[in-house]
Scaffold this active site. Structure first.
Site, PDB file in Angstrom:
ATOM      1  N   HIS A 181      74.277  59.287  44.420  1.00 49.35           N
ATOM      2  CA  HIS A 181      74.804  60.096  45.517  1.00 49.35           C
ATOM      3  C   HIS A 181      74.871  61.589  45.176  1.00 49.35           C
ATOM      4  O   HIS A 181      75.190  62.402  46.034  1.00 49.35           O
ATOM      5  CB  HIS A 181      76.204  59.608  45.906  1.00 49.35           C
ATOM      6  CG  HIS A 181      76.210  58.302  46.634  1.00 49.35           C
ATOM      7  ND1 HIS A 181      76.093  57.096  45.992  1.00 49.35           N
ATOM      8  CD2 HIS A 181      76.328  58.007  47.947  1.00 49.35           C
ATOM      9  CE1 HIS A 181      76.139  56.108  46.871  1.00 49.35           C
ATOM     10  NE2 HIS A 181      76.268  56.642  48.065  1.00 49.35           N
ATOM     11  N   ALA A 182      74.594  61.958  43.927  1.00 47.90           N
ATOM     12  CA  ALA A 182      74.722  63.356  43.486  1.00 47.90           C
ATOM     13  C   ALA A 182      73.908  64.354  44.309  1.00 47.90           C
ATOM     14  O   ALA A 182      74.339  65.498  44.462  1.00 47.90           O
ATOM     15  CB  ALA A 182      74.376  63.475  42.002  1.00 47.90           C
TER      16      ALA A 182
END
Length: 181
Positions: free
Chosen positions: A107-108
């Site tokens: 999700h970064a």
């Protein structure tokens, strides 16, 4: 090489922090935990609390100039907290402006979207981010690891914890290559 690992005070996926951290140490680099607050961060194993880790530097006092690269671990909450912190977003953007390599997993890339650095880039992530990446002008691909060198810096991305070995191998190769320039 000093490598910044940027996380929020809580919500980082522990294995996405610890595996790349250990890989960087094993390769002779100096990983540095940078967060938006001093003290310690709370990592998670999916939605369950895991271990805590001491913060080395606070993002408002840290400078991209003192690092050779940036790693952004994932976790659902972690990048969502980071993208709401202007100093964290600016810190990320600084790595791109300085042409320093960046690696992001799971999700970064939400933080990359907020920093407005994915336009014209090809990257991968957790599948739920593909619309956000496309809306931000990036091209999303479903690959274990993607290295994009179409911008001012090299960007390494991966989809999930299952891709960690490929992710670590790729970012270590890219960071070492960039350090040799």
């Amino acid at each position: 090489m000093r490598i910044a690992f940027l996380t929020a005070p809580e919500g980082v996926e522990q294995i996405e922090l610890t595996d790349p951290w250990q890989a960087a140490k094993d390769a002779g680099h100096e990983p540095v935990l940078v967060s938006t607050k001093s003290g310690a961060i709370q990592a998670f194993d999916h939605l369950d609390k895991a271990d805590t880790f001491p913060v080395d530097e606070v993002v408002g006092e840290a400078s991209a100039d003192s690092f050779g690269g940036l790693v952004l671990p994932g976790g659902v909450a972690n990048p969502d907290f980071l993208r709401m912190d202007p100093k964290a977003v600016s810190f990320v953007r600084d790595f791109f402006e300085r042409g320093l390599p960046v690696a992001a997993i799971c999700h970064a890339p939400w933080t990359l979207v907020e920093a407005d650095v994915v336009r014209g880039r090809t990257l991968t992530s957790w599948p739920s981010l593909q619309t956000d990446i496309r809306n931000a002008g990036g091209t999303w691909v479903d690959e274990e690891v993607k290295i994009d060198d179409s911008g001012t810096n090299k960007l390494v991305t991966s989809r999930k914890p299952g891709d960690l070995k490929a992710f670590c191998d790729a970012f270590l190769h890219v960071f070492s290559e960039e350090a040799g320039r």
